[in-house]
Design a protein around this motif. Sequence first.
Motif, PDB file in Angstrom:
ATOM      1  N   ASN A 394      33.117  21.818 -29.668  1.00 31.28           N
ATOM      2  CA  ASN A 394      33.547  22.215 -28.328  1.00 31.28           C
ATOM      3  C   ASN A 394      32.421  22.906 -27.580  1.00 31.28           C
ATOM      4  N   LEU A 395      32.526  22.934 -26.268  1.00 30.26           N
ATOM      5  CA  LEU A 395      31.485  23.528 -25.430  1.00 30.26           C
ATOM      6  C   LEU A 395      31.638  25.041 -25.355  1.00 30.26           C
ATOM      7  N   ALA A 396      30.514  25.729 -25.501  1.00 28.38           N
ATOM      8  CA  ALA A 396      30.433  27.165 -25.269  1.00 28.38           C
ATOM      9  C   ALA A 396      31.492  27.957 -26.031  1.00 28.38           C
ATOM     10  N   VAL A 397      31.653  27.656 -27.317  1.00 27.99           N
ATOM     11  CA  VAL A 397      32.611  28.398 -28.143  1.00 27.99           C
ATOM     12  C   VAL A 397      32.083  29.810 -28.363  1.00 27.99           C
ATOM     13  N   ASN A 398      32.935  30.802 -28.107  1.00 29.00           N
ATOM     14  CA  ASN A 398      32.501  32.193 -28.223  1.00 29.00           C
ATOM     15  C   ASN A 398      32.573  32.716 -29.652  1.00 29.00           C
ATOM     16  N   ASN A 399      33.632  32.383 -30.365  1.00 25.60           N
ATOM     17  CA  ASN A 399      33.829  32.929 -31.708  1.00 25.60           C
ATOM     18  C   ASN A 399      34.810  32.061 -32.485  1.00 25.60           C
ATOM     19  N   LEU A 400      34.819  32.244 -33.807  1.00 22.51           N
ATOM     20  CA  LEU A 400      35.683  31.465 -34.690  1.00 22.51           C
ATOM     21  C   LEU A 400      36.202  32.341 -35.815  1.00 22.51           C
ATOM     22  N   LEU A 401      37.296  31.882 -36.428  1.00 18.14           N
ATOM     23  CA  LEU A 401      37.831  32.509 -37.636  1.00 18.14           C
ATOM     24  C   LEU A 401      38.004  31.449 -38.714  1.00 18.14           C
ATOM     25  N   ASN A 402      37.736  31.808 -39.957  1.00 17.59           N
ATOM     26  CA  ASN A 402      38.084  30.996 -41.110  1.00 17.59           C
ATOM     27  C   ASN A 402      38.686  31.898 -42.174  1.00 17.59           C
ATOM     28  N   LEU A 403      39.424  31.305 -43.101  1.00 17.06           N
ATOM     29  CA  LEU A 403      40.084  32.068 -44.161  1.00 17.06           C
ATOM     30  C   LEU A 403      39.675  31.488 -45.512  1.00 17.06           C
ATOM     31  N   ILE A 404      39.343  32.361 -46.450  1.00 18.50           N
ATOM     32  CA  ILE A 404      39.023  31.959 -47.823  1.00 18.50           C
ATOM     33  C   ILE A 404      40.069  32.567 -48.746  1.00 18.50           C
ATOM     34  N   VAL A 405      40.681  31.733 -49.571  1.00 15.92           N
ATOM     35  CA  VAL A 405      41.710  32.182 -50.503  1.00 15.92           C
ATOM     36  C   VAL A 405      41.212  31.944 -51.926  1.00 15.92           C
ATOM     37  N   VAL A 406      41.073  33.015 -52.694  1.00 24.86           N
ATOM     38  CA  VAL A 406      40.723  32.923 -54.109  1.00 24.86           C
ATOM     39  C   VAL A 406      41.852  33.558 -54.906  1.00 24.86           C
ATOM     40  N   ASP A 407      42.561  32.754 -55.664  1.00 24.53           N
ATOM     41  CA  ASP A 407      43.742  33.221 -56.398  1.00 24.53           C
ATOM     42  C   ASP A 407      44.757  33.802 -55.411  1.00 24.53           C
ATOM     43  N   ASP A 408      45.030  35.101 -55.474  1.00 22.30           N
ATOM     44  CA  ASP A 408      46.031  35.697 -54.590  1.00 22.30           C
ATOM     45  C   ASP A 408      45.415  36.611 -53.537  1.00 22.30           C
ATOM     46  N   VAL A 409      44.126  36.420 -53.259  1.00 19.55           N
ATOM     47  CA  VAL A 409      43.422  37.267 -52.281  1.00 19.55           C
ATOM     48  C   VAL A 409      42.885  36.399 -51.152  1.00 19.55           C
ATOM     49  N   VAL A 555       7.322  19.441 -14.091  1.00 23.08           N
ATOM     50  CA  VAL A 555       8.199  20.595 -14.333  1.00 23.08           C
ATOM     51  C   VAL A 555       9.641  20.164 -14.139  1.00 23.08           C
ATOM     52  N   PRO A 556      10.510  20.483 -15.076  1.00 24.00           N
ATOM     53  CA  PRO A 556      11.932  20.148 -14.893  1.00 24.00           C
ATOM     54  C   PRO A 556      12.482  20.778 -13.614  1.00 24.00           C
ATOM     55  N   VAL A 557      13.354  20.055 -12.960  1.00 23.05           N
ATOM     56  CA  VAL A 557      13.944  20.535 -11.708  1.00 23.05           C
ATOM     57  C   VAL A 557      15.298  21.159 -12.010  1.00 23.05           C
ATOM     58  N   ILE A 558      15.486  22.396 -11.607  1.00 21.35           N
ATOM     59  CA  ILE A 558      16.785  23.056 -11.760  1.00 21.35           C
ATOM     60  C   ILE A 558      17.526  22.934 -10.435  1.00 21.35           C
ATOM     61  N   PHE A 559      18.616  22.215 -10.445  1.00 20.58           N
ATOM     62  CA  PHE A 559      19.408  22.053  -9.229  1.00 20.58           C
ATOM     63  C   PHE A 559      20.315  23.258  -9.000  1.00 20.58           C
ATOM     64  N   MET A 560      20.791  23.871 -10.083  1.00 18.43           N
ATOM     65  CA  MET A 560      21.599  25.087  -9.972  1.00 18.43           C
ATOM     66  C   MET A 560      21.699  25.710 -11.359  1.00 18.43           C
ATOM     67  N   HIS A 561      22.019  26.982 -11.395  1.00 19.22           N
ATOM     68  CA  HIS A 561      22.307  27.649 -12.662  1.00 19.22           C
ATOM     69  C   HIS A 561      23.462  28.616 -12.451  1.00 19.22           C
ATOM     70  N   TYR A 562      24.155  28.905 -13.517  1.00 21.37           N
ATOM     71  CA  TYR A 562      25.390  29.685 -13.408  1.00 21.37           C
ATOM     72  C   TYR A 562      25.602  30.485 -14.686  1.00 21.37           C
ATOM     73  N   SER A 563      26.052  31.722 -14.541  1.00 15.15           N
ATOM     74  CA  SER A 563      26.345  32.576 -15.693  1.00 15.15           C
ATOM     75  C   SER A 563      27.837  32.525 -16.001  1.00 15.15           C
ATOM     76  N   LEU A 564      28.157  32.051 -17.183  1.00 15.32           N
ATOM     77  CA  LEU A 564      29.557  32.009 -17.605  1.00 15.32           C
ATOM     78  C   LEU A 564      30.003  33.402 -18.024  1.00 15.32           C
ATOM     79  N   GLN A 565      31.196  33.779 -17.623  1.00  9.65           N
ATOM     80  CA  GLN A 565      31.725  35.088 -17.982  1.00  9.65           C
ATOM     81  C   GLN A 565      32.454  35.008 -19.316  1.00  9.65           C
ATOM     82  N   LEU A 566      32.146  35.925 -20.216  1.00 11.58           N
ATOM     83  CA  LEU A 566      32.759  35.933 -21.540  1.00 11.58           C
ATOM     84  C   LEU A 566      34.041  36.762 -21.527  1.00 11.58           C
TER      85      LEU A 566
END
Length: 566
Positions: A394-409, A555-566
């Motif tokens: 996915n684009l511009a993902v801010n954060n993720l979670l994963n879960l690890i299960v070992v036995d009963d923990v 030189v690459p041409v920048i047509f516009m730039h934008y700051s995404l708000q987190l």
Amino acid sequence: MSPAGETGTLSTPERANAQAHGASKIKSTPNSRGAAVVSENISLVGVKVKEIRPWIERDIEQAKQCKADAMLEALLQRASCTPKIEQSEFLQDCLKAVLLVCNGQFSTKGISSLGIKTALKKYAIYAIVRLLRIESLQRPGLESGFYSPFIEATNIALACLEKIKVAGMGEPVSAVDMICQHNDVFMYQNHQGVRSSRKPDGVILPFNSAYAAFEDEQDGKQDKQKKDGAKRKAHMAKNAMEKPTVPLRWEDVLACIEFKRKPGKKQGIKPAPPSYKVKDYVPTKPEHLPVEYLNDDDLAPVPSETQETQSAPDNTCPSSGLSAAQPSKGGSNSQAAGSSSGLTAAQPPKGGSDSKRKAEDALESATKKPKVKPDEPDVTVQTGLYAAEMFAANLAVNNLLNLIVVDDVIWIWYYDRQGTIQSSGINFIQDLPRFMVLMYALQQFQIEDWGRNKDFLPVQVDGKQCHEFKVQDAELGEVDLLLHTSHDERVTHYGLQGRATHVVPVTSEALTKKYGNVQDGMVAKIFWGEASRTSEPEILKRVKEIAKKHAAAQVPVIFMHYSLQL
């Protein structure tokens, strides 16, 4: 990360496929040191996994640690409709509220929370049976018998927790409608023309996505007549515990769950207590999950010096939730080299060459560690690879979670572009209320709380998925951007930390009207910049001034730039 203009010896490995890859039409700026370079080595995905693993392992080894209650407080705060509420008291309120569910005293829509205890009993019994099998056959058993009881208990809990009310919490998010789903089949994703394949044991994802993975088995007429509640209940009873008939999509996965059993374990799992009550957290053994724990019987539950694992301070969980580093001022940044977007993350760690040397030492230790099964990554690295797939999907993902299960923990792993945090373990059978609070918080996550960027709206164009993005520009007014995210020339990033540059072909009516048809087309560059460095638009502005003195300079041409708000 190494400064952009730094010269000398690079800390990233030389690309084996540099010549072939260089033919790509779309190119991004150089990647940062570490896992960020894997985009440059993406042809190794699914081909030479051992080449990728050390980068991910190094990032995992450098994960910070926090207490389970601190993680739960942060997740509750993120899910809360009153985020300024006092966190420790809020956690206690939620622990008390879920006791009815834990003790089998709650039911809704024909689903009784007694089923949770029954499922956990199956889980513990399977551990005993598996232990006997190992002793009698002298060979490892499978952890696959853990999947169904765990998934059954989790989905019953989610159904009951929907009706639990705690002051400061809202309603379950129907737009997400999360469910726990058995997977254990390969999931695929293309990275610069090369397909990766990974097989998480279980996933958390929106119900509609899980339901769609069994369309081949469904009776169209009868299925359409079922109400949503009946569909979910029927899915919980059977298909949620089955392998999907259609591969799940990484774009839809909210969290992965990986199950393991400690090799050589001589004891079974302690059965659930007769009843649950709120109690202080009891540390698990080990409290935090070090890399190679499952492959080393003698490994002490204390991180080694080479790991340099740090405890995340209490203020690691600000009002926005969790952060693997102190957030920088200035929000996020986006730029356009032919229309490009970028994200600014955190201040880089101080220390210059010292921090770089430590990172290199950690990488060296990761590559030299002996493995009991050299072809199989450690579970912490395995879930890190899943996180890399989720970031790339996915684009511009801010954060993720994963879960690890070992036995009963169960351990909660949190990833963002600044680093990784793992919580201390929760024994979900002996300390079921804390596991219930985890599910309670996640159930009330908006899609952006899962780390998705809601500014990019998925749309179908000519049968392919694209993303719309509309921004206000001081000179151009509203600018429409159509990002062709299914394009074969899209460049994705495969890693956990760093700039995480994605380069995507883009079209725009507003920019075409202003600048005319661009001969080679436009691309959007989406990345996490560093607030302490000069922004790319400013750099290119200076380069353009210098280039005026050199007729052949491009030189690459920048047509516009934008700051995404987190």
